[in-house]
Design an enzyme around this catalytic site. Structure first.
Site, PDB file in Angstrom:
ATOM      1  CE1 TYR A  45      -3.062  -3.021   0.326  1.00 38.74           C
ATOM      2  CE2 TYR A  45      -3.300  -2.580   2.667  1.00 38.74           C
ATOM      3  CZ  TYR A  45      -3.598  -3.338   1.558  1.00 38.74           C
ATOM      4  OH  TYR A  45      -4.447  -4.417   1.675  1.00 38.74           O
ATOM      5  CG  HIS A 126      -0.788  -8.524  -0.169  1.00 38.21           C
ATOM      6  ND1 HIS A 126      -0.373  -7.213  -0.159  1.00 38.21           N
ATOM      7  CD2 HIS A 126      -2.137  -8.477  -0.395  1.00 38.21           C
ATOM      8  CE1 HIS A 126      -1.407  -6.407  -0.359  1.00 38.21           C
ATOM      9  NE2 HIS A 126      -2.479  -7.155  -0.511  1.00 38.21           N
TER      10      HIS A 126
END
Length: 321
Positions: A45, A126
């Site tokens: 992010y 992820h």
């Protein structure tokens, strides 16, 4: 965890827009002030930006008072790189994909530093998923199985973390991991897949497997990147025509019953017994209170019944009490 609501920090990585630092920090403070005590982050992010911003606020709080999760599989490099796409406004740093054991350990160390903390509660692997890597996802999943799965399973056994799993935007990797005999995840983050807008596949496969394994699901992206609430994105891309039609139909029913679709979405996702939390992301402080008020709002039973009758939600989906 207040009302099963946590805080997803993808927007803090400057997803879709360049967010001023003071606004980002104020959003985390607003979440804390409203009683949110579960925060989820990821190196991906904004190439570490979301973790840094979250850490700046949470480092001022008592570590025993909140739950923290982040992700492995992507390593942020100091090497500069011009960004585009979701996080074009994040740090202009190169991010490499690596699910090996060594990279997993290094990723955790880097996250601890950015988050300014000494421990994590949950760690998600992820994006070992088709939506990011196409057919290559299978070989990357295997790399994770031999690397990250082993490391995280050991950390859980040692009591260093409370749990681990996959953090993905599709259901298949979670289903595959839950079917494994060794190093089985006990909590996974499923973004955009168990929502008011789409949940059929999850109901058929992922949720039953989770319940059978006594594994929990954290629901990310409960508004499907904002499409449910009239936004410009669906699952991080353009909104397809059929989704626009579905949103219009949901809105039509909601207006007649004076129901907020945000409230319906949050309550729908958390009604399933396998769901431990839902983590709507926000980059604006005022949205936090709105989310918390929404999950406690009264919704008439007739609203849910009509959605079922019109096949706007599955007949198999557990409904809010």
């Amino acid at each position: 965890m207040k009302n099963k609501i946590g805080f997803g920090t993808a927007p803090l990585g400057n997803m879709f827009r360049d967010i001023p630092q003071d606004e980002a920090l104020a959003t985390v403070e607003a979440a804390w002030s409203e009683g949110v005590r579960y925060f989820d982050a990821a190196p991906f992010y904004g190439a570490g930006l979301a973790e840094e911003r979250l850490g700046e606020v949470l480092s001022q709080k008592s570590r025993d008072e909140f739950i923290l999760s982040t992700k492995v599989g992507r390593l942020v490099q100091e090497e500069p790189e011009q960004k585009s796409g979701l996080f074009e406004f994040g740090h202009q740093k190169k991010v490499i994909t690596d699910y090996s054991a060594d990279a997993t350990k290094r990723s955790i160390e880097d996250s601890l530093r950015r988050l300014q903390t000494d421990r994590l509660d949950f760690v998600f692997i992820h994006d070992t998923s088709r939506d990011f890597y196409g057919d290559e996802w299978v070989s990357l999943f295997d790399q994770a199985r031999r690397g990250a799965f082993t490391v995280l399973s050991q950390l859980k056994e040692e009591g260093v973390i409370k749990g681990w799993g996959l953090g993905v935007n599709t259901t298949e990797p979670i289903e595959l991991a839950l079917d494994m005999e060794e190093a089985t995840p006990n909590i996974s983050l499923s973004a955009t897949q168990y929502t008011l807008l789409q949940h059929e596949r999850a109901l058929q496969r992922m949720m039953p497997r989770s319940e059978a394994q006594e594994a929990k699901i954290v629901v990310g992206g409960p508004f499907n990147s904002g499409a449910l609430l009239g936004g410009d994105h669906f699952d991080y891309g353009e909104v397809p025509a059929e989704i626009k039609d579905r949103v219009a139909a949901l809105n039509e029913v909601a207006e007649r019953y004076d129901v907020s679709l945000k409230a319906a979405a949050l309550q729908f996702s958390t009604a399933h017994p396998a769901v431990a939390a839902v983590i709507p992301g926000s980059s604006r402080p005022e949205r936090i209170r709105e989310d918390l008020e929404s999950i406690g709002a009264e919704i008439p039973t007739a609203f849910w019944q009509e959605l079922r009758e019109r096949e706007l939600i599955s007949a198999e989906a557990p409904l809010p009490a």
